[in-house]
Design a protein around this motif. Structure first.
Motif, PDB file in Angstrom:
ATOM      1  N   UNK A 156     -13.341   0.670  -0.829  1.00  0.00           N
ATOM      2  CA  UNK A 156     -12.211  -0.236  -1.474  1.00  0.00           C
ATOM      3  C   UNK A 156     -11.167  -0.009  -0.558  1.00  0.00           C
ATOM      4  N   UNK A 157     -10.548  -1.120  -0.307  1.00  0.00           N
ATOM      5  CA  UNK A 157      -9.577  -1.018   0.941  1.00  0.00           C
ATOM      6  C   UNK A 157      -8.304  -1.340   0.170  1.00  0.00           C
ATOM      7  N   UNK A 158      -7.041  -0.243   0.750  1.00  0.00           N
ATOM      8  CA  UNK A 158      -5.903  -0.564   0.005  1.00  0.00           C
ATOM      9  C   UNK A 158      -4.931  -0.647   1.241  1.00  0.00           C
ATOM     10  N   UNK A 159      -4.182  -1.789   1.177  1.00  0.00           N
ATOM     11  CA  UNK A 159      -3.475  -1.942   2.574  1.00  0.00           C
ATOM     12  C   UNK A 159      -1.947  -1.558   2.111  1.00  0.00           C
ATOM     13  N   UNK A 160      -1.283  -0.871   2.980  1.00  0.00           N
ATOM     14  CA  UNK A 160       0.007  -0.102   3.051  1.00  0.00           C
ATOM     15  C   UNK A 160       0.246   0.834   3.891  1.00  0.00           C
ATOM     16  N   UNK A 161       1.628   1.330   3.875  1.00  0.00           N
ATOM     17  CA  UNK A 161       2.042   2.599   4.974  1.00  0.00           C
ATOM     18  C   UNK A 161       1.560   3.637   4.329  1.00  0.00           C
TER      19      UNK A 161
END
Length: 362
Positions: free
Chosen positions: A98-103
């Motif tokens: 599962x891909x989580x986009x963020x810093x």
């Protein structure tokens, strides 16, 4: 291997990249067999999952799931989901991720529990470290603090921090290999110490989280590595030498060549990191790397001998302003306590890496 007259790749690898060689993944699985049953049914969270270390970890996890029929899921933090999908569509399409986009410094915590966290996010960039040392330091420290807060909230059993041999500062020339108890540190009055000091602070934050919350933080102090996905246009001398050998046959050494290094193949690195995550004692650092040293000039000659025997090595007769004179770990602790070894030698590592790079010829 190809001769120096061959031009097998552009300066940068084209995307998408090929999967890792199955022989490398089999090697990893063979030497981590006892660990996977403990990960069956678990849920992982990974930072830095799309970088040099991270993509190897994702390939390893995906291969183990397929081969061993594991129920294992991972959420991967990335700054740009689409960029990674373009780079490695075979991984981006995998249902286990599962891909989580963020810093890493402020990502929104995903819901639910996560049994294991691998914190591998940091740009090992001399350019960033030199031009924006405050940003380098802040990314490491703030990112680690945020990941630790998440791990505590997520009920994490074990967290792996990929630290660095940079925590020791400049290695004394008379010290052939750096042991974990080496007392020296980066110079805090030098802004160029931002990366090393940041990693030291990250380790300290892990120790505090262990003391206050019982979080089992495992620490891997990583040195230098070689393998597929190694950048070919950055500050890694071995990557630049491979590029030179495969595109022209003249290997350019941008220093006097006397600096000393050692290189661990990435398949061995995965074995080491998995054992440290699953078997090491909390907040007990382990050096990760090879203890077989050679000079940068010798490295260039080894690559020439393996890849372009009729080529040449051109050494710039000056001392590099940024390359430490010696950078190599003592690995007695990893050997004695975890049974870890350098299993793939440098010549084999050079040839495996070059073959994977050459497979991307258009």
């Amino acid at each position: 291997m190809p001769s120096s007259s061959s031009s097998l790749l552009p300066p940068l690898l084209p995307f998408p990249v090929r999967p890792l060689p199955e022989a490398d993944l089999e090697h990893i699985l063979r030497h981590t067999e006892s660990l996977w049953s403990e990960l069956n049914g678990e849920r992982l969270f990974i930072t830095g999952g799309t970088g040099f270390f991270g993509i190897w970890l994702l390939e390893t996890l995906a291969f183990a799931v397929r081969r061993l029929h594991l129920d294992l899921r991972a959420t991967v933090l990335t700054r740009n989901t689409q960029a990674f999908a373009d780079k490695a569509p075979h991984l981006a399409a995998s249902k286990m991720f599962t891909w989580l986009e963020g810093d890493v410094r402020n990502f929104v915590f995903p819901e639910g529990t996560f049994s294991h966290v691998v914190h591998a996010a940091t740009a090992a960039s001399p350019k960033l470290n030199t031009e924006h040392p405050g940003e380098m330091l802040g990314t490491i420290v703030d990112g680690t603090r945020h990941v630790l807060d998440f791990a505590v909230r997520a009920g994490c059993k074990r967290l792996l921090l990929t630290s660095s041999g940079a925590v020791y500062g400049v290695q004394p020339s008379e010290l052939l290999l750096l042991p974990e108890h080496h007392p020296h540190a980066p110079d805090p009055a030098n802004p160029a110490s931002a990366y090393g000091e940041g990693k030291r602070m990250a380790e300290l934050l892990c120790a505090i989280a262990h003391q206050q919350h019982g979080l089992a933080c495992k620490i891997a102090r990583c040195f230098a590595f070689i393998g597929p996905h190694l950048p070919l246009d950055g500050h890694f001398a071995v990557g630049n030498f491979l590029r030179d050998a495969l595109t022209g046959g003249t290997i350019h050494v941008a220093s006097d060549g006397r600096s000393v290094r050692s290189y661990l193949y990435m398949a061995d690195l995965m074995i080491w990191l998995l054992h440290i995550l699953m078997r090491s004692k909390p907040v007990r650092p382990y050096n990760v790397g090879s203890d077989i040293t050679l000079s940068v000039a010798e490295l260039a000659s080894r690559i020439k001998k393996n890849l372009c025997p009729e080529g040449s090595v051109q050494i710039r007769d000056r001392v590099s302003s940024w390359l430490p004179a010696r950078y190599a770990p003592e690995i007695k602790r990893a050997r004695g306590e975890l049974g870890l070894e350098v299993r793939i030698g440098l010549d084999e590592a050079i040839n495996r890496t070059a073959s994977w790079i050459a497979s991307h010829e258009h």
